[in-house]
Motif scaffolding. Sequence first.
Motif, PDB file in Angstrom:
ATOM      1  N   GLN A 109       0.832  -1.195   0.000  1.00 37.10           N
ATOM      2  CA  GLN A 109       0.000   0.000   0.000  1.00 37.10           C
ATOM      3  C   GLN A 109       0.871   1.251   0.000  1.00 37.10           C
ATOM      4  OE1 GLN A 109      -2.737   0.577   3.482  1.00 37.10           O
ATOM      5  NE2 GLN A 109      -4.177   0.932   1.830  1.00 37.10           N
ATOM      6  N   GLN A 110       1.989   1.183   0.734  1.00 32.21           N
ATOM      7  CA  GLN A 110       2.880   2.346   0.827  1.00 32.21           C
ATOM      8  C   GLN A 110       3.851   2.385  -0.351  1.00 32.21           C
ATOM      9  OE1 GLN A 110       6.537   2.366   3.318  1.00 32.21           O
ATOM     10  NE2 GLN A 110       5.419   3.854   4.558  1.00 32.21           N
ATOM     11  N   MET A 111       4.523   1.284  -0.588  1.00 31.91           N
ATOM     12  CA  MET A 111       5.574   1.246  -1.608  1.00 31.91           C
ATOM     13  C   MET A 111       4.935   0.882  -2.951  1.00 31.91           C
ATOM     14  SD  MET A 111       8.820  -0.270   0.414  1.00 31.91           S
ATOM     15  CE  MET A 111       9.271   0.413   2.017  1.00 31.91           C
ATOM     16  N   ASN A 112       4.288   1.891  -3.538  1.00 35.68           N
ATOM     17  CA  ASN A 112       3.567   1.657  -4.793  1.00 35.68           C
ATOM     18  C   ASN A 112       4.217   2.376  -5.966  1.00 35.68           C
ATOM     19  OD1 ASN A 112       2.860   4.225  -4.153  1.00 35.68           O
ATOM     20  ND2 ASN A 112       0.698   3.812  -3.775  1.00 35.68           N
ATOM     21  N   LEU A 113       5.506   2.654  -5.842  1.00 31.90           N
ATOM     22  CA  LEU A 113       6.402   3.001  -6.949  1.00 31.90           C
ATOM     23  C   LEU A 113       6.274   4.385  -7.566  1.00 31.90           C
ATOM     24  CD1 LEU A 113       6.087  -0.455  -8.646  1.00 31.90           C
ATOM     25  CD2 LEU A 113       8.188   0.429  -7.603  1.00 31.90           C
ATOM     26  N   VAL A 114       5.047   4.796  -7.871  1.00 31.36           N
ATOM     27  CA  VAL A 114       4.881   6.037  -8.642  1.00 31.36           C
ATOM     28  C   VAL A 114       3.698   6.836  -8.120  1.00 31.36           C
ATOM     29  CG1 VAL A 114       4.667   7.027 -10.963  1.00 31.36           C
ATOM     30  CG2 VAL A 114       5.677   4.757 -10.683  1.00 31.36           C
ATOM     31  N   HIS A 115       3.883   8.146  -8.023  1.00 25.90           N
ATOM     32  CA  HIS A 115       2.800   9.085  -7.722  1.00 25.90           C
ATOM     33  C   HIS A 115       2.360   9.772  -9.003  1.00 25.90           C
ATOM     34  CE1 HIS A 115       0.683  12.529  -5.940  1.00 25.90           C
ATOM     35  NE2 HIS A 115       1.319  13.251  -6.843  1.00 25.90           N
ATOM     36  N   GLY A 116       1.064  10.020  -9.130  1.00 26.48           N
ATOM     37  CA  GLY A 116       0.551  10.835 -10.225  1.00 26.48           C
ATOM     38  C   GLY A 116      -0.519  11.769  -9.689  1.00 26.48           C
ATOM     39  N   SER A 117      -0.553  13.007 -10.156  1.00 24.45           N
ATOM     40  CA  SER A 117      -1.538  13.996  -9.688  1.00 24.45           C
ATOM     41  C   SER A 117      -2.952  13.478  -9.907  1.00 24.45           C
ATOM     42  CB  SER A 117      -1.372  15.308 -10.441  1.00 24.45           C
ATOM     43  OG  SER A 117      -0.044  15.756 -10.371  1.00 24.45           O
ATOM     44  N   ASP A 118      -3.865  13.807  -8.951  1.00 27.99           N
ATOM     45  CA  ASP A 118      -5.228  13.276  -9.044  1.00 27.99           C
ATOM     46  C   ASP A 118      -6.219  14.225  -9.710  1.00 27.99           C
ATOM     47  OD1 ASP A 118      -5.670  15.164  -7.076  1.00 27.99           O
ATOM     48  OD2 ASP A 118      -6.054  13.725  -5.476  1.00 27.99           O
ATOM     49  N   SER A 119      -5.793  15.440 -10.071  1.00 28.82           N
ATOM     50  CA  SER A 119      -6.678  16.398 -10.759  1.00 28.82           C
ATOM     51  C   SER A 119      -5.790  17.448 -11.436  1.00 28.82           C
ATOM     52  CB  SER A 119      -7.608  17.098  -9.759  1.00 28.82           C
ATOM     53  OG  SER A 119      -6.826  17.892  -8.881  1.00 28.82           O
ATOM     54  N   LEU A 120      -6.401  18.252 -12.289  1.00 25.00           N
ATOM     55  CA  LEU A 120      -5.644  19.334 -12.939  1.00 25.00           C
ATOM     56  C   LEU A 120      -5.134  20.333 -11.905  1.00 25.00           C
ATOM     57  CD1 LEU A 120      -7.495  20.358 -16.218  1.00 25.00           C
ATOM     58  CD2 LEU A 120      -5.114  19.602 -15.976  1.00 25.00           C
ATOM     59  N   GLU A 121      -5.963  20.595 -10.864  1.00 17.94           N
ATOM     60  CA  GLU A 121      -5.561  21.539  -9.810  1.00 17.94           C
ATOM     61  C   GLU A 121      -4.367  20.981  -9.030  1.00 17.94           C
ATOM     62  OE1 GLU A 121      -8.827  20.331 -10.211  1.00 17.94           O
ATOM     63  OE2 GLU A 121      -9.181  22.068 -11.487  1.00 17.94           O
ATOM     64  N   SER A 122      -4.424  19.697  -8.661  1.00 19.54           N
ATOM     65  CA  SER A 122      -3.288  19.075  -7.963  1.00 19.54           C
ATOM     66  C   SER A 122      -2.052  19.107  -8.851  1.00 19.54           C
ATOM     67  CB  SER A 122      -3.586  17.618  -7.611  1.00 19.54           C
ATOM     68  OG  SER A 122      -4.698  17.523  -6.784  1.00 19.54           O
ATOM     69  N   ALA A 123      -2.230  18.865 -10.139  1.00 15.97           N
ATOM     70  CA  ALA A 123      -1.092  18.843 -11.055  1.00 15.97           C
ATOM     71  C   ALA A 123      -0.387  20.199 -11.054  1.00 15.97           C
ATOM     72  CB  ALA A 123      -1.551  18.475 -12.465  1.00 15.97           C
ATOM     73  N   ALA A 124      -1.153  21.268 -11.163  1.00 14.25           N
ATOM     74  CA  ALA A 124      -0.553  22.610 -11.192  1.00 14.25           C
ATOM     75  C   ALA A 124       0.169  22.903  -9.876  1.00 14.25           C
ATOM     76  CB  ALA A 124      -1.636  23.659 -11.450  1.00 14.25           C
ATOM     77  N   ARG A 125      -0.445  22.518  -8.763  1.00 18.23           N
ATOM     78  CA  ARG A 125       0.155  22.756  -7.438  1.00 18.23           C
ATOM     79  C   ARG A 125       1.436  21.948  -7.277  1.00 18.23           C
ATOM     80  NH1 ARG A 125       0.403  21.029  -2.121  1.00 18.23           N
ATOM     81  NH2 ARG A 125      -0.284  18.929  -2.691  1.00 18.23           N
ATOM     82  N   GLU A 126       1.418  20.687  -7.677  1.00 17.86           N
ATOM     83  CA  GLU A 126       2.572  19.801  -7.495  1.00 17.86           C
ATOM     84  C   GLU A 126       3.711  20.163  -8.448  1.00 17.86           C
ATOM     85  OE1 GLU A 126       0.737  15.925  -7.827  1.00 17.86           O
ATOM     86  OE2 GLU A 126      -0.379  16.224  -5.951  1.00 17.86           O
ATOM     87  N   ILE A 127       3.376  20.506  -9.688  1.00 14.47           N
ATOM     88  CA  ILE A 127       4.428  20.919 -10.635  1.00 14.47           C
ATOM     89  C   ILE A 127       5.177  22.120 -10.049  1.00 14.47           C
ATOM     90  CG2 ILE A 127       4.858  21.970 -12.907  1.00 14.47           C
ATOM     91  CD1 ILE A 127       2.481  20.184 -13.952  1.00 14.47           C
ATOM     92  N   ALA A 128       4.425  23.072  -9.480  1.00 12.45           N
ATOM     93  CA  ALA A 128       5.037  24.290  -8.922  1.00 12.45           C
ATOM     94  C   ALA A 128       5.893  23.985  -7.692  1.00 12.45           C
ATOM     95  CB  ALA A 128       3.957  25.308  -8.583  1.00 12.45           C
ATOM     96  N   LEU A 129       5.604  22.889  -6.979  1.00  9.25           N
ATOM     97  CA  LEU A 129       6.423  22.516  -5.809  1.00  9.25           C
ATOM     98  C   LEU A 129       7.811  22.041  -6.224  1.00  9.25           C
ATOM     99  CD1 LEU A 129       4.089  20.433  -3.422  1.00  9.25           C
ATOM    100  CD2 LEU A 129       5.056  22.697  -2.998  1.00  9.25           C
TER     101      LEU A 129
END
Length: 152
Positions: A109-129
């Motif tokens: 459950q924890q070691m699941n290899l890859v994260h991907g943004s769950d929405s366009l809003e999350s994507a913009a926030r995470e890219i900026a981080l």
Amino acid sequence: MQRTFILLKPDCVQRRLMGQVIARFEAKGLNFVAMRMLQITPELAKKHYAEHVEKGWYPMLEGFITGGPVVAAVVEGLDAVRVVREMLGATNGLQAAPGTIRGDYSSSQQMNLVHGSDSLESAAREIALYFADEQVCSYEPTITKWMHAANE
Ligand code: CDP
Ligand code: MG
């Protein structure tokens, strides 16, 4: 055309699965437009996983995500946010469908290899981080005309 954020987590790097994971996204037709390796600090982990900081399992997640180098990336493509999430599969690798990245490579459950943004809003926030605007390189691959029809 959408941009989404991908993180190859420390288990992906340690297990030498980076190449296989990146190859899947490339083969699907997603364009990598930014990429860098870094070690996530506890401060960055709390920003990235802000929605989970209060959860009982957050300290374990923080220990994991800061426990080794990761690769942060931005990919671009048609419907990229949903497409990446579906390629990852369910959060728990034991429940993720075969054919998905987590379903094929993760038993955790924890070691699941890859994260991907769950929405366009999350994507913009995470890219900026992880990236400054000028670190994202937009380009038009010459193969695009053979990846989808002009009106798609
Ligand atoms: O990554 P995803 O959006 O599929 O899952 P999440 O529910 O938003 O959780 C974020 C990450 O926390 C997961 O990808 C797991 O690595 C981790 N996690 C965990 O360690 N323990 C849990 N009970 C749930 C999630
Ligand atoms: Mg999530």
